[in-house]
Design a protein around this motif. Structure first.
Motif, PDB file in Angstrom:
ATOM      1  N   GLN A   1     -59.069  10.485   4.641  1.00 51.46           N
ATOM      2  CA  GLN A   1     -59.063   9.185   5.299  1.00 51.46           C
ATOM      3  C   GLN A   1     -57.652   8.794   5.731  1.00 51.46           C
ATOM      4  O   GLN A   1     -56.673   9.149   5.072  1.00 51.46           O
ATOM      5  CB  GLN A   1     -59.598   8.104   4.354  1.00 51.46           C
ATOM      6  CG  GLN A   1     -61.061   8.211   4.012  1.00 51.46           C
ATOM      7  CD  GLN A   1     -61.506   6.999   3.218  1.00 51.46           C
ATOM      8  OE1 GLN A   1     -61.658   5.905   3.764  1.00 51.46           O
ATOM      9  NE2 GLN A   1     -61.723   7.203   1.917  1.00 51.46           N
ATOM     10  N   LEU A   2     -57.584   8.040   6.824  1.00 52.75           N
ATOM     11  CA  LEU A   2     -56.326   7.437   7.260  1.00 52.75           C
ATOM     12  C   LEU A   2     -56.532   5.933   7.268  1.00 52.75           C
ATOM     13  O   LEU A   2     -57.359   5.407   8.020  1.00 52.75           O
ATOM     14  CB  LEU A   2     -55.926   7.918   8.656  1.00 52.75           C
ATOM     15  CG  LEU A   2     -54.578   7.372   9.156  1.00 52.75           C
ATOM     16  CD1 LEU A   2     -53.427   7.971   8.345  1.00 52.75           C
ATOM     17  CD2 LEU A   2     -54.374   7.655  10.638  1.00 52.75           C
ATOM     18  N   LYS A   3     -55.794   5.242   6.410  1.00 52.23           N
ATOM     19  CA  LYS A   3     -55.880   3.792   6.320  1.00 52.23           C
ATOM     20  C   LYS A   3     -54.762   3.178   7.169  1.00 52.23           C
ATOM     21  O   LYS A   3     -53.581   3.488   6.960  1.00 52.23           O
ATOM     22  CB  LYS A   3     -55.735   3.336   4.869  1.00 52.23           C
ATOM     23  CG  LYS A   3     -56.809   3.867   3.927  1.00 52.23           C
ATOM     24  CD  LYS A   3     -58.144   3.178   4.180  1.00 52.23           C
ATOM     25  CE  LYS A   3     -59.173   3.564   3.127  1.00 52.23           C
ATOM     26  NZ  LYS A   3     -60.468   2.891   3.343  1.00 52.23           N
TER      27      LYS A   3
ATOM     28  N   ASP B   1     -55.570  -5.617   4.477  1.00 57.71           N
ATOM     29  CA  ASP B   1     -56.864  -5.519   5.154  1.00 57.71           C
ATOM     30  C   ASP B   1     -56.777  -4.480   6.273  1.00 57.71           C
ATOM     31  O   ASP B   1     -55.700  -4.216   6.814  1.00 57.71           O
ATOM     32  CB  ASP B   1     -57.266  -6.873   5.741  1.00 57.71           C
ATOM     33  CG  ASP B   1     -57.615  -7.892   4.665  1.00 57.71           C
ATOM     34  OD1 ASP B   1     -58.078  -7.465   3.591  1.00 57.71           O
ATOM     35  OD2 ASP B   1     -57.400  -9.097   4.889  1.00 57.71           O
ATOM     36  N   THR B   2     -57.928  -3.941   6.654  1.00 62.01           N
ATOM     37  CA  THR B   2     -57.958  -2.941   7.726  1.00 62.01           C
ATOM     38  C   THR B   2     -57.554  -3.571   9.048  1.00 62.01           C
ATOM     39  O   THR B   2     -58.132  -4.577   9.466  1.00 62.01           O
ATOM     40  CB  THR B   2     -59.364  -2.335   7.853  1.00 62.01           C
ATOM     41  OG1 THR B   2     -59.684  -1.654   6.638  1.00 62.01           O
ATOM     42  CG2 THR B   2     -59.427  -1.345   9.013  1.00 62.01           C
ATOM     43  N   ARG B   3     -56.546  -3.002   9.688  1.00 59.88           N
ATOM     44  CA  ARG B   3     -56.130  -3.473  11.010  1.00 59.88           C
ATOM     45  C   ARG B   3     -56.722  -2.595  12.104  1.00 59.88           C
ATOM     46  O   ARG B   3     -57.115  -3.063  13.161  1.00 59.88           O
ATOM     47  CB  ARG B   3     -54.601  -3.491  11.117  1.00 59.88           C
ATOM     48  CG  ARG B   3     -54.061  -3.688  12.511  1.00 59.88           C
ATOM     49  CD  ARG B   3     -52.771  -4.469  12.523  1.00 59.88           C
ATOM     50  NE  ARG B   3     -53.032  -5.906  12.507  1.00 59.88           N
ATOM     51  CZ  ARG B   3     -52.107  -6.838  12.259  1.00 59.88           C
ATOM     52  NH1 ARG B   3     -50.869  -6.472  11.960  1.00 59.88           N
ATOM     53  NH2 ARG B   3     -52.418  -8.104  12.276  1.00 59.88           N
ATOM     54  N   VAL B   4     -56.753  -1.281  11.860  1.00 58.26           N
ATOM     55  CA  VAL B   4     -57.358  -0.341  12.806  1.00 58.26           C
ATOM     56  C   VAL B   4     -58.344   0.519  12.013  1.00 58.26           C
ATOM     57  O   VAL B   4     -57.953   1.202  11.060  1.00 58.26           O
ATOM     58  CB  VAL B   4     -56.296   0.562  13.483  1.00 58.26           C
ATOM     59  CG1 VAL B   4     -56.974   1.553  14.431  1.00 58.26           C
ATOM     60  CG2 VAL B   4     -55.280  -0.282  14.236  1.00 58.26           C
ATOM     61  N   LYS B   5     -59.594   0.480  12.414  1.00 60.37           N
ATOM     62  CA  LYS B   5     -60.606   1.250  11.711  1.00 60.37           C
ATOM     63  C   LYS B   5     -60.652   2.667  12.275  1.00 60.37           C
ATOM     64  O   LYS B   5     -60.821   2.863  13.478  1.00 60.37           O
ATOM     65  CB  LYS B   5     -61.973   0.584  11.851  1.00 60.37           C
ATOM     66  CG  LYS B   5     -63.049   1.268  11.016  1.00 60.37           C
ATOM     67  CD  LYS B   5     -64.367   0.509  11.079  1.00 60.37           C
ATOM     68  CE  LYS B   5     -65.427   1.185  10.217  1.00 60.37           C
ATOM     69  NZ  LYS B   5     -66.719   0.459  10.255  1.00 60.37           N
ATOM     70  N   VAL B   6     -60.487   3.635  11.393  1.00 60.93           N
ATOM     71  CA  VAL B   6     -60.539   5.051  11.787  1.00 60.93           C
ATOM     72  C   VAL B   6     -61.659   5.705  10.985  1.00 60.93           C
ATOM     73  O   VAL B   6     -61.578   5.810   9.753  1.00 60.93           O
ATOM     74  CB  VAL B   6     -59.196   5.760  11.521  1.00 60.93           C
ATOM     75  CG1 VAL B   6     -59.266   7.204  11.995  1.00 60.93           C
ATOM     76  CG2 VAL B   6     -58.048   5.033  12.202  1.00 60.93           C
ATOM     77  N   SER B   7     -62.680   6.136  11.663  1.00 58.89           N
ATOM     78  CA  SER B   7     -63.834   6.714  10.964  1.00 58.89           C
ATOM     79  C   SER B   7     -63.700   8.216  10.750  1.00 58.89           C
ATOM     80  O   SER B   7     -64.360   8.786   9.880  1.00 58.89           O
ATOM     81  CB  SER B   7     -65.127   6.411  11.740  1.00 58.89           C
ATOM     82  OG  SER B   7     -65.022   6.888  13.074  1.00 58.89           O
ATOM     83  N   ASP B   8     -62.844   8.891  11.538  1.00 59.46           N
ATOM     84  CA  ASP B   8     -62.689  10.340  11.398  1.00 59.46           C
ATOM     85  C   ASP B   8     -62.024  10.696  10.075  1.00 59.46           C
ATOM     86  O   ASP B   8     -61.280   9.900   9.491  1.00 59.46           O
ATOM     87  CB  ASP B   8     -61.847  10.905  12.546  1.00 59.46           C
ATOM     88  CG  ASP B   8     -62.547  10.820  13.890  1.00 59.46           C
ATOM     89  OD1 ASP B   8     -63.406   9.945  14.050  1.00 59.46           O
ATOM     90  OD2 ASP B   8     -62.220  11.622  14.772  1.00 59.46           O
ATOM     91  N   ARG B   9     -62.269  11.904   9.612  1.00 58.64           N
ATOM     92  CA  ARG B   9     -61.559  12.479   8.469  1.00 58.64           C
ATOM     93  C   ARG B   9     -60.641  13.588   8.979  1.00 58.64           C
ATOM     94  O   ARG B   9     -60.966  14.282   9.947  1.00 58.64           O
ATOM     95  CB  ARG B   9     -62.538  13.046   7.442  1.00 58.64           C
ATOM     96  CG  ARG B   9     -63.467  12.011   6.816  1.00 58.64           C
ATOM     97  CD  ARG B   9     -62.746  11.080   5.861  1.00 58.64           C
ATOM     98  NE  ARG B   9     -63.621  10.075   5.286  1.00 58.64           N
ATOM     99  CZ  ARG B   9     -64.004  10.059   4.005  1.00 58.64           C
ATOM    100  NH1 ARG B   9     -63.582  11.004   3.179  1.00 58.64           N
ATOM    101  NH2 ARG B   9     -64.771   9.099   3.544  1.00 58.64           N
TER     102      ARG B   9
ATOM    103  N   GLY C   1     -57.811   2.347  17.828  1.00 53.04           N
ATOM    104  CA  GLY C   1     -58.527   3.298  16.995  1.00 53.04           C
ATOM    105  C   GLY C   1     -59.043   4.510  17.727  1.00 53.04           C
ATOM    106  O   GLY C   1     -59.771   5.327  17.158  1.00 53.04           O
ATOM    107  N   LYS C   2     -58.682   4.680  19.001  1.00 62.49           N
ATOM    108  CA  LYS C   2     -59.147   5.823  19.776  1.00 62.49           C
ATOM    109  C   LYS C   2     -58.368   7.069  19.365  1.00 62.49           C
ATOM    110  O   LYS C   2     -57.138   7.086  19.381  1.00 62.49           O
ATOM    111  CB  LYS C   2     -58.960   5.547  21.260  1.00 62.49           C
ATOM    112  CG  LYS C   2     -59.728   6.487  22.162  1.00 62.49           C
ATOM    113  CD  LYS C   2     -59.661   6.020  23.615  1.00 62.49           C
ATOM    114  CE  LYS C   2     -60.523   6.888  24.508  1.00 62.49           C
ATOM    115  NZ  LYS C   2     -60.469   6.437  25.921  1.00 62.49           N
ATOM    116  N   VAL C   3     -59.085   8.112  19.032  1.00 61.70           N
ATOM    117  CA  VAL C   3     -58.480   9.332  18.484  1.00 61.70           C
ATOM    118  C   VAL C   3     -58.374  10.398  19.567  1.00 61.70           C
ATOM    119  O   VAL C   3     -59.338  10.654  20.311  1.00 61.70           O
ATOM    120  CB  VAL C   3     -59.325   9.871  17.307  1.00 61.70           C
ATOM    121  CG1 VAL C   3     -58.718  11.171  16.768  1.00 61.70           C
ATOM    122  CG2 VAL C   3     -59.417   8.830  16.190  1.00 61.70           C
TER     123      VAL C   3
END
Length: 820
Positions: free
Chosen positions: A654-656, A663-671, A702-704
């Motif tokens: 995970q990348l927090k 608190d989460t500022r940018v949500k990153v769903s990828d691992r 949050g775009k990867v």
């Protein structure tokens, strides 16, 4: 440098590639102001900013010229932090200019496999650019370009610009060197090209006419200023240049074998095709040469300025023919140190033969013959002095300094000037001389600078190079990198060395730790201040903090089990240290969100996260106290615009990306399969690499994006907001350019930004050699040097010549001084 070969390449490029409509510059020229006076093509703004502001001539010696409009406009553009290729267009109106450049988006998001080209371009994409509100400039965004101007009027497409002018400018732009940081497109005139940038304001004097242009590439360094370029037609105001038109080049520097070391200037002209010289002479003078036999026996002609004398040397293709041509004019013959000296009955003989090249020289009364050279002089004593220097080998060619100078000159040329004392050179003050320098440059040039010039002429083109550079010497060359000192510790080095600011002196100190866990502090001159035994090895870097907000700096760091703060005397600062049972602490991260010295000290212990303020109190408002899995590496604080981003990598992939309170500022769903390298702020994205060599970029939404860099698992990276350096096996990549080093085991690269210059250091720990490069992957002179482990760099004494600290052998460290 071998400029003749480079010049021929760009001449070929000009002839073969000048097809209207084939170059993207055509669209740029659609915005050409009607009253344009010159154009500066800026290929690499970062390198130009560094070179221009660190060049001694532009920064110091000709600092008064900052009043000229071109210098002022350049300063404004370089302060705007633009990236990528751009074009500065000056107009004839005072302080009036337009700058146009491509505004590319931030690094591309690639969801599928990237092409080779996309991977190669990953480190060269531009930042999305915005004009600062405080600039008081006008700007406009078009479909393809970003425009910035001194006034709104210049932002609109041009009106009736003659197509002949556009065509000529396209050709000029196509002849520029793609590896130069900038190029000048100037109106063709009798104005020396260096004047446009070094001296008075010329931008408002004249405008570009159709077909009359010159293109010069600009190359600058700390002690050098070079213009190298092309004119499409010989300048009619410099008629003497037409004498060598279409004459083949020759190795003119070989005349240094007979020029005494006290020669202030050498000027050489090729006559490799005497019949062509005679034809050019006839066109220029409208009469035949009455001494053609002398010219026909000549290969090249050279002039020497020695004190108040000017001698000239004629290299003969056949000494017997030259003797025969001179026979009718011979007088008495004497001998000096085994050489014959002959008087001349007709002192004006040589002036007439090579007219008008020798018109400003006093007619010679004597000559001698050395090897296949005939040397002529007005005074007997001057000729005897040259013979004596030649017999003692006290000439240019036998000096170490000449070996250094010759590296900056071509092996062959149509005409060449090497002037070691421009202030004493009378020929440089004569406007009729093809090598002349303006008086305002000569009077402002530092005494330790020399002047080098080269001219190659063809039927339709002249290739020219002018250089002003510091005089090299054997000692200076040897000390491009100088070992300042080494200091031995009681045991082998386990951490450091690292430079730290000394708030008392304004200089830098050096911290280093040995294997017995003793931490040492030395001055930048090697004086030991103190040593202190710790309970373990320092983890990561020491951060300097000002906990009491009084300008006095402390050292914050941690060992495996303790968070510590020491003052500059090595004493503990209460309430520190703080101990953590079980140890295994990550490296300390220190955040100062607003640069107001309200510090946040962050440590991780497995999956636990601790945040303290500057007084050692736990920050209760921070919510992210325990992660789902152990934290990998050191937390990072990055800032984009007005927003803060706290970055935590977790071992579960995970990348927090959090805000200040956790608190989460940018949500990153990828691992992610993180490499051992940190996360960097690179081109407005959060950038890091995975173990398989994939470069991952995440934008603030949050775009990867993923870009394969094809790296081995143990690769190393370092990055700034605009520069990415990668060490992969023995290949170093910086900004998309690469250099292959010797096989070895290399540390990760370290980027250092000092006085607008980017340095990248890597160390081969196998051979114990430290390498240092510029941002274009060019190695610095004098490197590699001996050293082991990671290097640190700083300007310890504020003299703009940086120092490098590195472990030296097993139990010592070394400080190297680098001359820029």
């Amino acid at each position: 440098m071998r400029a003749a070969g480079v010049a021929l390449f760009f001449l070929f490029l000009l002839i073969t590639s000048c097809r209207p409509g084939s170059s993207p510059q055509e669209e740029v020229l659609d915005y050409l102001p009607e009253e344009v006076s010159l154009i500066v093509k800026i290929k690499d703004p970062d390198r130009l900013r560094s070179d221009y502001r660190n060049c001694d001539l532009t920064a110091s010696s000709f600092a008064g010229a900052k009043e000229n409009a071109l210098r002022s406009a350049l300063e404004r553009i370089l302060d705007l932090n633009v990236s990528g290729e751009g074009f500065l267009m000056m107009t004839t109106e005072p302080d009036s200019w337009l700058y146009i450049f491509k505004d590319n988006a931030t690094p591309p998001t690639l969801t599928g496999p990237a092409t080779d080209k996309q991977a190669a371009d990953a480190s060269t994409e531009n930042l999305q650019w915005k004009l600062p509100d405080s600039s008081e400039l006008a700007s406009r965004k078009t479909q393809r370009y970003q425009l910035v101007a001194s006034s709104e009027r210049l932002l609109q497409p041009s009106g009736d610009i003659p197509e002949a002018l556009k065509s000529g400018l396209r050709k000029a732009l196509q002849t520029t060197n793609p590896y130069a940081s900038a190029s000048l497109i100037l109106p063709e005139s009798d104005i020396h090209p260096a004047q446009w940038l070094l001296t008075e304001n010329l931008a408002s004097r004249t405008s570009l006419d159709a077909g009359k242009w010159a293109a010069y590439d600009l190359h600058m360094a700390y002690d050098s200023f070079r213009l190298q370029g092309t004119e499409t037609q010989p300048d009619s105001t410099l008629n003497n240049r037409s004498l060598i038109k279409d004459i083949p080049v020759l190795p003119l520097l070989e005349v240094a074998r007979i020029a005494p070391t006290n020669t202030a200037g050498i000027y050489s002209y090729s006559l490799a095709d005497p019949s062509r010289f005679l034809a050019n002479q006839y066109v220029l003078l409208a009469r035949k040469n009455t001494h053609a036999s002398i010219v026909e026996s000549t290969e090249h002609l050279s002039l020497f300025e020695i004190s108040n004398e000017t001698l000239f040397a004629v290299k003969s293709v056949n000494t017997d023919l030259m003797e025969e041509a001179l026979r009718p004019f011979k007088g008495e013959v004497s001998s000096f140190q085994g050489s014959s000296i002959t008087s001349l009955k007709d002192a004006g003989l040589l002036q007439q033969a090579f007219e008008p090249l020798l018109n400003k020289i006093e007619p010679p009364n004597f000559y001698c013959n050395l090897e296949n050279y005939f040397i002529f002089s007005k005074n007997l004593e001057a000729l005897q002095g040259l013979i004596s220097a030649y017999s003692r080998k006290d000439t240019y060619a036998f000096q170490k300094s000449f070996e250094n100078i010759s590296q900056s000159l071509p092996t062959e040329a149509s005409a060449l000037a090497l002037v070691t004392n421009p202030g004493e050179a009378k020929l440089l003050k004569d406007p009729a001389t093809i090598f002349s320098l303006p008086e305002n440059i000569l009077t402002s040039l530092p005494p330790d600078y020399l002047y080098l010039a080269e001219i190659n002429t063809a039927s339709e083109y002249s290739l020219l190079s002018y250089q002003l550079r510091g005089k090299p010497s054997a000692e200076t060359e040897k000390q491009a990198v100088e070992l300042q000192f080494t200091r031995q510790l009681e045991a082998g080095i386990s951490w450091g060395p690292q430079f730290l600011k000394n708030h008392l002196t304004g200089r830098m100190d050096i911290a280093v730790q040995d294997e017995n866990n003793r931490l040492y502090l030395f001055s930048d001159r090697g004086k030991p201040y103190w040593e202190k035994e710790l309970n373990g090895r320092v983890r990561g870097k020491i951060s300097q903090v000002d906990l009491f907000k009084n300008g006095k700096l402390q050292m914050a760091f941690n060992t495996s089990s303790d968070l510590m703060v020491l003052d500059r005397n090595g004493e503990k600062v209460a309430p520190f240290p703080k101990s953590f049972p079980g140890g295994n602490l990550s490296e300390l991260a220190v955040f100062d969100y607003e640069n107001n010295r309200n510090y946040r000290m962050v440590l991780c212990q497995g999956s636990k996260i601790f945040m303290f303020d500057g007084q050692g109190r736990e920050v209760r408002g921070f919510k992210f106290r325990e992660a789902e899995s152990p934290v990998k590496g050191t937390p990072k604080h990055l800032r984009i615009g007005a927003k803060d981003y706290l970055i935590f990598k977790l071992e579960d992939g995970q990348l927090k990306i959090l805000n200040r309170v956790g608190d989460t500022r940018v949500k990153v769903s990828d691992r992610f399969d993180f490499s051992d390298n940190p996360v960097y702020l690179y081109k407005n994205t959060f950038a890091f690499t995975e173990a398989d060599g994939m470069l991952v970029t995440i934008d603030p939404r949050g775009k990867v994006g993923r870009i394969p860099l094809r790296l081995n698992k143990d690769h190393g990276i370092d990055a700034t907001t605009k520069t990415l350096a990668v060490m992969n096996d023995n290949e170093l990549r910086i900004k998309g350019k690469s250099a292959e080093l010797d096989l070895g085991v290399y540390t990760h690269p370290g980027i250092f930004y000092l006085h607008d210059i980017i340095y990248v250091a890597v160390t081969d720990i196998q051979s114990q050699r430290v390498f240092l490069f510029r941002s274009d992957v060019s190695p610095l002179k004098g490197f590699p040097v001996e050293g082991n482990g990671l290097a640190d760099m700083a300007d310890t004494d504020n003299d703009r010549n940086p120092e490098l600290a590195v472990q030296f052998r097993d139990s010592a460290f070394a400080i190297y001084r680098i001359r820029r």
